[in-house]
Design an enzyme around this catalytic site. Structure first.
Site, PDB file in Angstrom:
ATOM      1  N   GLU A  85     -42.247  49.454 125.845  1.00 33.76           N
ATOM      2  CA  GLU A  85     -42.803  50.333 124.810  1.00 33.76           C
ATOM      3  C   GLU A  85     -44.318  50.392 124.839  1.00 33.76           C
ATOM      4  O   GLU A  85     -44.922  51.424 124.569  1.00 33.76           O
ATOM      5  CB  GLU A  85     -42.327  49.883 123.427  1.00 33.76           C
ATOM      6  CG  GLU A  85     -40.863  50.184 123.114  1.00 33.76           C
ATOM      7  CD  GLU A  85     -39.892  49.135 123.630  1.00 33.76           C
ATOM      8  OE1 GLU A  85     -40.297  48.278 124.448  1.00 33.76           O
ATOM      9  OE2 GLU A  85     -38.716  49.158 123.222  1.00 33.76           O
ATOM     10  N   GLU A 144     -33.006  45.985 123.202  1.00 37.54           N
ATOM     11  CA  GLU A 144     -32.898  45.605 121.789  1.00 37.54           C
ATOM     12  C   GLU A 144     -31.446  45.698 121.318  1.00 37.54           C
ATOM     13  O   GLU A 144     -30.965  44.850 120.566  1.00 37.54           O
ATOM     14  CB  GLU A 144     -33.812  46.503 120.945  1.00 37.54           C
ATOM     15  CG  GLU A 144     -35.282  46.216 121.222  1.00 37.54           C
ATOM     16  CD  GLU A 144     -36.224  47.186 120.529  1.00 37.54           C
ATOM     17  OE1 GLU A 144     -36.109  48.397 120.796  1.00 37.54           O
ATOM     18  OE2 GLU A 144     -37.049  46.738 119.728  1.00 37.54           O
TER      19      GLU A 144
HETATM   20  N1  3HC Z   1     -35.710  58.596 127.131  1.00 40.89           N
HETATM   21  C1  3HC Z   1     -35.465  59.829 127.597  1.00 40.89           C
HETATM   22  N2  3HC Z   1     -35.499  60.153 128.906  1.00 40.89           N
HETATM   23  C2  3HC Z   1     -35.772  59.165 129.744  1.00 40.89           C
HETATM   24  C3  3HC Z   1     -36.030  57.848 129.333  1.00 40.89           C
HETATM   25  C4  3HC Z   1     -35.980  57.575 127.943  1.00 40.89           C
HETATM   26  N3  3HC Z   1     -36.179  56.359 127.445  1.00 40.89           N
HETATM   27  N4  3HC Z   1     -36.299  57.100 130.416  1.00 40.89           N
HETATM   28  C5  3HC Z   1     -36.206  57.918 131.476  1.00 40.89           C
HETATM   29  N5  3HC Z   1     -35.889  59.165 131.065  1.00 40.89           N
HETATM   30  C6  3HC Z   1     -35.662  60.346 131.903  1.00 40.89           C
HETATM   31  C7  3HC Z   1     -36.913  60.830 132.586  1.00 40.89           C
HETATM   32  O1  3HC Z   1     -37.653  61.676 131.749  1.00 40.89           O
HETATM   33  C8  3HC Z   1     -36.344  61.537 133.794  1.00 40.89           C
HETATM   34  O2  3HC Z   1     -35.908  62.776 133.338  1.00 40.89           O
HETATM   35  P1  3HC Z   1     -35.849  64.014 134.331  1.00 40.89           P
HETATM   36  O3  3HC Z   1     -34.858  63.674 135.394  1.00 40.89           O
HETATM   37  O4  3HC Z   1     -35.457  65.139 133.460  1.00 40.89           O
HETATM   38  O5  3HC Z   1     -37.235  64.139 134.874  1.00 40.89           O
HETATM   39  C9  3HC Z   1     -35.110  60.711 134.133  1.00 40.89           C
HETATM   40  O6  3HC Z   1     -34.818  59.945 132.962  1.00 40.89           O
HETATM   41  C10 3HC Z   1     -35.298  59.777 135.286  1.00 40.89           C
HETATM   42  O7  3HC Z   1     -36.484  59.022 135.050  1.00 40.89           O
HETATM   43  P2  3HC Z   1     -37.343  58.502 136.284  1.00 40.89           P
HETATM   44  O8  3HC Z   1     -37.711  59.648 137.139  1.00 40.89           O
HETATM   45  O9  3HC Z   1     -38.428  57.674 135.700  1.00 40.89           O
HETATM   46  O10 3HC Z   1     -36.245  57.643 137.039  1.00 40.89           O
HETATM   47  P3  3HC Z   1     -36.337  56.214 137.675  1.00 40.89           P
HETATM   48  O11 3HC Z   1     -34.981  55.916 138.165  1.00 40.89           O
HETATM   49  O12 3HC Z   1     -37.487  56.140 138.608  1.00 40.89           O
HETATM   50  O13 3HC Z   1     -36.675  55.202 136.466  1.00 40.89           O
HETATM   51  C11 3HC Z   1     -36.489  54.189 134.308  1.00 40.89           C
HETATM   52  C12 3HC Z   1     -35.766  54.995 135.406  1.00 40.89           C
HETATM   53  C13 3HC Z   1     -36.823  52.805 134.828  1.00 40.89           C
HETATM   54  C14 3HC Z   1     -35.558  54.085 133.121  1.00 40.89           C
HETATM   55  C15 3HC Z   1     -37.797  54.909 133.942  1.00 40.89           C
HETATM   56  O14 3HC Z   1     -37.510  56.254 133.664  1.00 40.89           O
HETATM   57  C16 3HC Z   1     -38.493  54.345 132.748  1.00 40.89           C
HETATM   58  O15 3HC Z   1     -39.251  53.407 132.868  1.00 40.89           O
HETATM   59  N6  3HC Z   1     -38.239  54.925 131.577  1.00 40.89           N
HETATM   60  C17 3HC Z   1     -38.958  54.578 130.385  1.00 40.89           C
HETATM   61  C18 3HC Z   1     -38.252  53.475 129.688  1.00 40.89           C
HETATM   62  C19 3HC Z   1     -38.928  53.222 128.378  1.00 40.89           C
HETATM   63  O16 3HC Z   1     -40.121  53.325 128.225  1.00 40.89           O
HETATM   64  N7  3HC Z   1     -38.123  52.846 127.394  1.00 40.89           N
HETATM   65  C20 3HC Z   1     -38.618  52.547 126.098  1.00 40.89           C
HETATM   66  C21 3HC Z   1     -38.463  53.731 125.241  1.00 40.89           C
HETATM   67  S1  3HC Z   1     -39.207  53.474 123.682  1.00 40.89           S
HETATM   68  C22 3HC Z   1     -38.065  52.588 122.821  1.00 40.89           C
HETATM   69  O17 3HC Z   1     -37.066  52.205 123.352  1.00 40.89           O
HETATM   70  C23 3HC Z   1     -38.417  52.372 121.405  1.00 40.89           C
HETATM   71  C24 3HC Z   1     -37.587  51.325 120.785  1.00 40.89           C
HETATM   72  O18 3HC Z   1     -38.239  50.095 120.874  1.00 40.89           O
HETATM   73  C25 3HC Z   1     -37.331  51.629 119.351  1.00 40.89           C
END
Ligand code: 3HC
Ligand code: NAI
Length: 721
Positions: free
Chosen positions: A147, A127
């Site tokens: 999301e 975004e």
């Molecule tokens: N916020 C905070 N921490 C996050 C995060 C996020 N969005 N995404 C990942 N992390 C953290 C994880 O908790 C993990 O922490 P840790 O090492 O302390 O356990 C670390 O990052 C690594 O995560 P993964 O083990 O999942 O690492 P990968 O390399 O396998 O994957 C990733 C990375 C693809 C970014 C995966 O973590 C992921 O899919 N994250 C979620 C992304 C997501 O859902 N984003 C949307 C958030 S909601 C949003 O943006 C709202 C907006 O529209 C207003």
């Protein structure tokens, strides 16, 4: 072109320091280009501190007369993983500058802002990029609005800008599925405006972004995605179709349909109105129990690998080959996990026929996958080529790890582990798949108890996500760390359990099964109990589950209990069923009747008659029991036992217990696991109900005494999580 050396600015350090926040973006000026680097490991989550730091640096770049254009990128392994999930539910998540304000500031920048995207660009990260005037992406970048997987929708303009940049249909697909798409594929979508340019490679991204930023420095007016048109030629019909599709898939979750509504609004309303509509939906979804559950699961899944006294840098042993003892139901499934991950497996059995049977089952499983198009034929052969067999322990000596999956008898396990101790090379990990036996005792059969661990797979082992990793009294920390990492490699959810009867999952299910038995005695039918629990969201009620797993397994455990714990109260109904030879699907009859070759559970008059006769025999007048009582008694029995498990340190955190139940026992995902569910109901209310159940003379008053931890948390108004 080479990037000119950095000059001048050092970051918006003062203002950040004044606010006592850590540095989460970096600022450098290279010639006429300001570079702002998101620097908030692990994935540059856009939490409060990062947003604040980003806006400070944007302002700085805008005020610096030497700067003509601005590049935003991310340090480390992501452009940005989006909003900081850890902040959700706290005031920080919405605190100004919120993401909408940050994006607005970028749009209003007097100097062009270029997003240099690489590796991961997700959620709020995408975004943010969509708010930039230009975007240049490296190939291989995972781009997503995930999301929906957190029970949300994009809340910072994603539902309004992505359809404008990419086209309505591809954008809706991404928003509703949450699945990542590779940048190079998105770049091929005709007329897309998501990426202005693709970099040659991730390595050349920075250089190309600088050159691009210089080339567009003087272009005015600055392009904004919000100004692009957003139409669909058959809007109404298309969105109706999308709603129908999504409704079927989104069972129990409100977010996917709201995603469709928000994208539809992008095609019908003015940009600002659409943005307001999206924000309202986003905030409402944020407070739903479903989103709380999914966010909890996201964190719980990652927390499971964090073990309090085993730091992440604990050295791990190298596991390049596996031996499996026993080629039965579990041995075969366990082997497949490693073959799938490219790790060679050697299976040992007592007889060649058993090995042949084991191999044939593995082949059959793979062939079914090939038939369904889930596995390519060459991959199948490749996996099979990693599998070898033997009848001799001496052939196993070089394996890095051995997993025992032989009959569940201590005497058999003793023989096997003594043999393994004799032959296995020093440093090899010796694992047992026992589901009920004492792992400490099994370890004591060897001279190397520090190398012994439990790996409790669930059946079918090649399918089920859960792996309980059972830590013996003497299991080495490096062994535990190695097995947890291996669990990740074979794509399991690995959860650590201490040694106790049943470990985490089966110890809890025993209480649940006992309650299910009492419910029958008091007036329910198996179908009524199953229906109530399935309506709550369980994949399967306790009686259908019993028929699937085999009712004789529980029978054997109860027989043991009758001598070990003669005072423990049980309903006799399950024993009577087994005495009728009704072991479940495998005997064609259990709590339900079955038609040969089919798995449909048909309510059985014979069983209902048996239960009624039993009630008469023990002098019980049946009563009508509500679905609410059924669900509460079954779920709270899990919760109370879990509280004991936590207190005893068998599980190190409540979220681990949730992961066990979500991935191994079909607990409804939208409820987030038994512990989160109890938290959401309120532990005070849970305890009140338990006290009520304890008054029921047909139930087990002793069991319903709340576990001390539960009683304490309830009294203090606290939660498990
Ligand atoms: N916020 C905070 N921490 C996050 C995060 C996020 N969005 N995404 C990942 N992390 C953290 C994880 O908790 C993990 O922490 P840790 O090492 O302390 O356990 C670390 O990052 C690594 O995560 P993964 O083990 O999942 O690492 P990968 O390399 O396998 O994957 C990733 C990375 C693809 C970014 C995966 O973590 C992921 O899919 N994250 C979620 C992304 C997501 O859902 N984003 C949307 C958030 S909601 C949003 O943006 C709202 C907006 O529209 C207003
Ligand atoms: P199974 O009976 O299907 O297979 C056991 C295999 O071990 C047989 O093929 C047998 O020939 C072989 N075996 C027995 N003694 C042996 C020995 N001394 N040396 C080599 N091979 C030997 O049993 P299953 O179901 O695969 O169970 C195996 C283990 O997994 C047990 O400890 C069980 O408790 C555990 N387990 C079983 C689950 C299930 O759902 N079946 C789930 C989780 C754990």
């Amino acid at each position: 072109m080479l990037i000119p050396p950095a000059s001048g600015a050092d970051a918006a350090e003062t203002s950040i320091k004044e606010r006592n926040l850590s540095m989460t973006t970096h600022y450098e000026v290279h010639g006429t280009v300001a570079l702002i680097t998101l620097s908030n490991p692990p994935v540059n989550g856009l939490g409060y501190a990062t947003r604040l730091s980003l806006t400070d640096n944007l302002q700085k770049a805008n005020l610096d007369a030497a700067v003509k254009s601005i590049v935003i990128t991310g340090a480390g392994k992501a452009f940005s993983g989006g909003a900081d999930i850890k902040e959700f539910g706290s005031p920080k998540a919405l605190q100004e500058p919120n993401l909408l304000s940050v994006i607005l500031m970028i749009e209003n920048s007097s100097k062009p802002v270029v997003a240099a995207i690489h590796s991961v660009c997700m959620g709020g990260g995408l975004e943010l990029a969509l708010g930039c005037h230009y975007r240049i992406a490296a190939p291989g970048c995972s781009v997503a609005l995930p999301e929906v997987k957190l029970g949300l929708l994009p809340g910072a303009g994603g539902t309004q800008r992505l359809p404008r940049a990419l086209g309505v249909e591809p954008a809706l697909n991404m928003i509703v599925s949450g699945e990542p798409v590779k940048s190079e594929l998105l770049a091929q979508i005709p007329a897309q405006k998501l990426f202005d340019r693709m970099a040659q490679s991730p390595e050349s991204l920075a250089e190309e972004a600088f050159a691009f930023a210089q080339s567009i420095a003087d272009i005015r007016p600055l392009p904004l995605v919000r100004n692009l048109p957003c139409q669909h030629p058959n809007g109404d019909a298309y969105f109706q179709f999308a709603r129908n599709m999504v409704k079927g898939m989104a069972k129990n979750f409100p977010a996917p349909l709201k995603c469709v509504d928000a994208v539809a609004a992008a095609t019908k309303q003015k940009f600002e109105d659409g943005l307001r509509f999206e924000r309202e939906l986003f905030i409402n979804l944020m407070w739903t129990p479903e989103s709380r559950a999914l966010r909890h699961i996201f964190m719980a899944e990652r927390a499971a690998s964090k073990i309090p006294d085993v730091p992440e840098d604990t050295p791990k042993r190298e596991i390049k080959s596996i031996a499996v003892i026993g080629a039965g139901t579990m041995g075969g499934g366990i082997s497949m996990n490693f073959l799938n991950a490219g790790i060679p497996v050697k299976m040992l059995e007592m007889k060649q026929e058993a090995l042949d049977r084991g191999i044939a089952t593995i082949r059959k499983n793979y062939e079914a996958q090939v038939k369904k198009g889930k596995l390519k034929a060459d991959k199948y052969e490749q996996r099979m080529s990693l599998l070898s067999t033997t009848l001799s322990y001496d052939d196993l000596k070089d394996a890095d790890m051995v997993i025992e999956a032989v009959f569940e008898e201590m005497g058999v396990k003793e023989k096997v582990f003594k043999e393994l101790d004799r032959v296995m090379k020093s440093g090899a990990i010796l694992a047992t798949n026992t589901s009920t036996l004492d792992v400490n005792k099994i370890a004591s059969f060897t001279q190397r108890p520090q190398d012994v661990i439990g790996t409790h797979f669930f059946s079918p082992a090649n399918v089920m996500k859960l792996l309980e990793v059972v830590r013996g009294e003497k299991t080495g920390r490096d062994v535990l760390a190695t097995v947890m990492a291996l669990g990740k490699k074979i794509k399991k959810t690995a959860v650590v359990s201490g040694v106790c009867d049943g470990f985490i999952g089966n110890r809890m299910i025993e209480q649940y099964s006992r309650q299910a038995g009492f419910l029958l005695e008091e007036g329910c039918t198996p179908a009524q109990v199953d229906k109530a629990v399935e309506k709550f969201g369980f994949a399967m009620g306790p009686f259908r589950m019993g028929d699937l797993a085999g009712n004789d397994i529980g029978w054997a455990i109860r027989k043991r209990r009758y001598t070990e714990k003669p005072d423990l109260k049980y309903s006799k109904t399950a024993d009577l069923l087994c005495e009728m030879g009704r072991y479940g699907q495998k005997t064609g009859a259990g709590w339900y009747d079955y038609v040969a070759g089919k798995r449909d559970a048909i309510p059985s008059q014979l069983v209902v008659d048996m239960i009624e006769k039993h009630r008469k025999d023990i002098g019980v007048e049946p009563r009508k029991i509500s679905d609410e009582e059924i669900v509460q008694r079954l779920v709270y029995s899990l919760v109370n036992e879990a509280a004991h498990i936590l207190e005893e340190g068998i599980a190190s955190k409540a979220s681990d217990i949730d992961m066990v139940y979500l991935t191994g026992y079909g607990f409804p995902i939208h409820r987030g696991g038994p512990m989160l569910y109890a938290d959401q109901v309120g532990l005070f209310n849970v305890v009140q109900s338990m006290n009520r159940f304890a008054q029921n003379p047909l139930d087990d008053a002793n069991f319903w005494k709340p576990a001390p931890l539960l009683a304490k948390l309830a009294a203090e108004g606290k939660t498990f999580n």
